[in-house]
Design a protein around this motif. Structure first.
Motif, PDB file in Angstrom:
ATOM      1  N   ALA A   1     -12.362   1.727  -2.520  1.00  0.00           N
ATOM      2  CA  ALA A   1     -11.914   0.855  -3.459  1.00  0.00           C
ATOM      3  C   ALA A   1     -10.764   1.355  -4.503  1.00  0.00           C
ATOM      4  CB  ALA A   1     -13.078   0.448  -4.327  1.00  0.00           C
ATOM      5  N   LYS A   2     -10.788   2.631  -4.589  1.00  0.00           N
ATOM      6  CA  LYS A   2      -9.896   3.510  -5.261  1.00  0.00           C
ATOM      7  C   LYS A   2      -8.620   3.586  -4.600  1.00  0.00           C
ATOM      8  CE  LYS A   2     -12.066   4.102  -9.526  1.00  0.00           C
ATOM      9  NZ  LYS A   2     -11.411   3.827 -10.674  1.00  0.00           N
ATOM     10  N   LEU A   3      -8.605   4.123  -3.429  1.00  0.00           N
ATOM     11  CA  LEU A   3      -7.511   4.683  -2.670  1.00  0.00           C
ATOM     12  C   LEU A   3      -6.794   3.968  -1.752  1.00  0.00           C
ATOM     13  CD1 LEU A   3      -8.950   8.457  -1.952  1.00  0.00           C
ATOM     14  CD2 LEU A   3      -7.261   7.649  -3.801  1.00  0.00           C
ATOM     15  N   GLY A   4      -7.569   2.791  -1.290  1.00  0.00           N
ATOM     16  CA  GLY A   4      -7.303   2.027  -0.350  1.00  0.00           C
ATOM     17  C   GLY A   4      -7.383   2.538   1.165  1.00  0.00           C
ATOM     18  N   ARG A   5      -7.351   1.838   2.203  1.00  0.00           N
ATOM     19  CA  ARG A   5      -7.612   2.353   3.646  1.00  0.00           C
ATOM     20  C   ARG A   5      -6.405   3.493   3.727  1.00  0.00           C
ATOM     21  NH1 ARG A   5      -8.448  -2.475   7.433  1.00  0.00           N
ATOM     22  NH2 ARG A   5      -6.159  -3.069   6.800  1.00  0.00           N
ATOM     23  N   GLU A   6      -5.555   3.305   3.576  1.00  0.00           N
ATOM     24  CA  GLU A   6      -4.195   4.353   3.715  1.00  0.00           C
ATOM     25  C   GLU A   6      -4.444   5.684   3.003  1.00  0.00           C
ATOM     26  OE1 GLU A   6       0.566   4.648   4.476  1.00  0.00           O
ATOM     27  OE2 GLU A   6      -0.420   2.972   4.432  1.00  0.00           O
ATOM     28  N   GLY A   7      -4.692   5.351   1.683  1.00  0.00           N
ATOM     29  CA  GLY A   7      -5.097   6.511   0.823  1.00  0.00           C
ATOM     30  C   GLY A   7      -6.256   7.414   1.235  1.00  0.00           C
ATOM     31  N   CYS A   8      -7.200   6.803   1.947  1.00  0.00           N
ATOM     32  CA  CYS A   8      -8.468   7.412   2.261  1.00  0.00           C
ATOM     33  C   CYS A   8      -7.909   8.417   3.674  1.00  0.00           C
ATOM     34  CB  CYS A   8      -9.534   6.430   2.671  1.00  0.00           C
ATOM     35  SG  CYS A   8     -10.391   5.623   1.180  1.00  0.00           S
ATOM     36  N   MET A   9      -7.352   7.564   4.586  1.00  0.00           N
ATOM     37  CA  MET A   9      -6.606   8.407   5.658  1.00  0.00           C
ATOM     38  C   MET A   9      -6.153   9.532   5.317  1.00  0.00           C
ATOM     39  SD  MET A   9      -3.825   8.682   7.684  1.00  0.00           S
ATOM     40  CE  MET A   9      -2.839   7.312   7.081  1.00  0.00           C
ATOM     41  N   GLU A  10      -5.029   9.322   4.323  1.00  0.00           N
ATOM     42  CA  GLU A  10      -4.153  10.542   4.049  1.00  0.00           C
ATOM     43  C   GLU A  10      -4.859  11.872   3.337  1.00  0.00           C
ATOM     44  OE1 GLU A  10      -1.425   8.656   1.390  1.00  0.00           O
ATOM     45  OE2 GLU A  10      -0.217   7.949   2.834  1.00  0.00           O
ATOM     46  N   VAL A  11      -5.929  11.424   2.569  1.00  0.00           N
ATOM     47  CA  VAL A  11      -6.966  12.522   2.312  1.00  0.00           C
ATOM     48  C   VAL A  11      -7.492  13.302   3.312  1.00  0.00           C
ATOM     49  CG1 VAL A  11      -9.034  12.959   0.868  1.00  0.00           C
ATOM     50  CG2 VAL A  11      -7.088  11.462  -0.037  1.00  0.00           C
ATOM     51  N   ILE A  12      -8.325  12.424   4.243  1.00  0.00           N
ATOM     52  CA  ILE A  12      -8.883  13.118   5.248  1.00  0.00           C
ATOM     53  C   ILE A  12      -7.869  13.971   6.357  1.00  0.00           C
ATOM     54  CG2 ILE A  12     -10.561  12.640   7.244  1.00  0.00           C
ATOM     55  CD1 ILE A  12     -11.223   9.958   5.742  1.00  0.00           C
ATOM     56  N   ALA A  13      -6.723  13.264   6.483  1.00  0.00           N
ATOM     57  CA  ALA A  13      -5.757  13.990   7.426  1.00  0.00           C
ATOM     58  C   ALA A  13      -5.334  15.321   6.714  1.00  0.00           C
ATOM     59  CB  ALA A  13      -4.365  13.049   7.415  1.00  0.00           C
ATOM     60  N   ALA A  14      -5.198  15.382   5.417  1.00  0.00           N
ATOM     61  CA  ALA A  14      -4.701  16.403   4.780  1.00  0.00           C
ATOM     62  C   ALA A  14      -5.709  17.713   4.763  1.00  0.00           C
ATOM     63  CB  ALA A  14      -4.210  16.220   3.438  1.00  0.00           C
ATOM     64  N   ALA A  15      -7.045  17.362   4.936  1.00  0.00           N
ATOM     65  CA  ALA A  15      -8.206  18.158   5.055  1.00  0.00           C
ATOM     66  C   ALA A  15      -8.079  18.877   6.615  1.00  0.00           C
ATOM     67  CB  ALA A  15      -9.434  17.522   4.666  1.00  0.00           C
ATOM     68  N   TYR A  16      -7.692  17.890   7.594  1.00  0.00           N
ATOM     69  CA  TYR A  16      -7.873  18.154   8.866  1.00  0.00           C
ATOM     70  C   TYR A  16      -6.535  19.177   9.039  1.00  0.00           C
ATOM     71  CZ  TYR A  16      -6.803  17.787  14.025  1.00  0.00           C
ATOM     72  OH  TYR A  16      -6.585  18.087  15.130  1.00  0.00           O
ATOM     73  N   ARG A  17      -5.160  19.090   8.441  1.00  0.00           N
ATOM     74  CA  ARG A  17      -4.189  19.754   8.588  1.00  0.00           C
ATOM     75  C   ARG A  17      -4.626  21.206   7.875  1.00  0.00           C
ATOM     76  NH1 ARG A  17      -0.830  14.294   7.803  1.00  0.00           N
ATOM     77  NH2 ARG A  17      -0.292  14.192  10.219  1.00  0.00           N
ATOM     78  N   ALA A  18      -5.361  21.175   6.838  1.00  0.00           N
ATOM     79  CA  ALA A  18      -5.357  22.471   6.203  1.00  0.00           C
ATOM     80  C   ALA A  18      -6.399  23.234   7.072  1.00  0.00           C
ATOM     81  CB  ALA A  18      -6.204  22.320   4.780  1.00  0.00           C
ATOM     82  N   LYS A  19      -7.257  22.832   7.793  1.00  0.00           N
ATOM     83  CA  LYS A  19      -8.431  23.489   8.391  1.00  0.00           C
ATOM     84  C   LYS A  19      -7.361  24.121   9.820  1.00  0.00           C
ATOM     85  CE  LYS A  19     -12.464  24.830   9.226  1.00  0.00           C
ATOM     86  NZ  LYS A  19     -13.201  25.584   8.460  1.00  0.00           N
TER      87      LYS A  19
END
Length: 256
Positions: A207-225
């Motif tokens: 509700a806060k980030l939208g679908r794309e915003g949620c996706m971007e946060v998770i993608a950033a965590a994956y790339r950091a790993k």
């Protein structure tokens, strides 16, 4: 002093616990193993849609009902039969049963196959796995990113009602019922040790980030790993392309 046999049985490590412990110990020693994202999703928060966007963004496979395909093959059952037990347990299943042959249902046996499929996927390829207690099953995997996709209940009711053409009252009943099924699934198959919000590395609010915003946060965590492991994203994508070619037949995915 009376001894509660049920309590003793629950305290004893189950066969699945022993398997998970052995796999996790081996995984902890492996360098450069795949990075796996698990997505738990409150019903109506569009976790599946976010998972599909994430798979496209990262170039790694998303496993949803394909876990059922592989599990049914291992169990020698049809996909339709195993799907009956997929995160939609009857209310009487909420109490944990001791892990004994005479008390385990077919659902329990099928779940064991799904758990082994998830363990195998988590140790062989970078991927995204949705639901099915995958965050609990892979909790010992050091390269596992556990995600919860959530949203306030009113937002989830609106999303579900709009998608399905339901009244608010109908949507509220559906969200409540399906959320209870998912929570009961966690309670039963973790023996009450794990909840949907337990052990999460990331909690994203649709509700806060939208679908794309949620996706971007998770993608950033994956790339950091990946950076932490010294693995470039291109190399990870090439490895998953090989695994993609060997994937089983696609089946319809779970929504919401």
């Amino acid at each position: 002093m009376a001894i509660d046999i049920r309590t003793l049985l629950q305290a004893r490590p189950t066969r699945r616990d022993r398997i998970e412990a052995r796999v996790s110990a081996a995984e902890a020693d492996r360098a450069g193993q795949p990075v796996v994202i698990t997505i738990a999703r409150d019903f109506g928060a569009e976790g599946h849609e976010i998972g599909k966007m994430l798979a496209s963004e990262l170039g790694i496979p998303l496993y949803d009902k394909e876990v059922l395909v592989r599990a049914s093959q291992r169990a020698g059952e049809t996909v339709d039969k195993i799907a009956q037990y997929d995160e939609q347990l009857a209310a009487e299943f909420t109490a944990f049963l001791p892990d004994r042959v005479d008390s385990r249902t077919l659902a329990d046996k099928l779940f064991e196959q799904m758990a082994q499929v998830i363990l195998d996927l988590g140790s062989t390829e970078s991927c995204i796995i949705e639901g099915r207690l995958s965050d609990y099953i892979l909790r010992h995997n050091p390269n596992h990113i556990a995600v919860l996709v959530t949203a306030p209940v009113e937002d989830r009711i609106k999303i579900v009602s709009d998608k399905r053409g339901l009244t608010r009252q109908q949507g509220a009943r559906l969200v409540k019922r399906m959320q209870r099924f998912r929570e009961d699934f966690y309670k039963r198959y973790s023996a009450g040790k794990w909840r949907m919000d337990s052990g999460k590395d990331l909690v994203v609010n649709r509700a806060k980030l939208g679908r794309e915003g949620c996706m971007e946060v998770i993608a950033a965590a994956y790339r950091a790993k990946l950076r932490e492991l010294g693995v470039c994203e291109e190399a990870a994508s090439r490895a998953t392309e090989e695994a993609e070619a060997a994937r089983p037949l696609h089946v319809p995915a779970t929504v919401e």
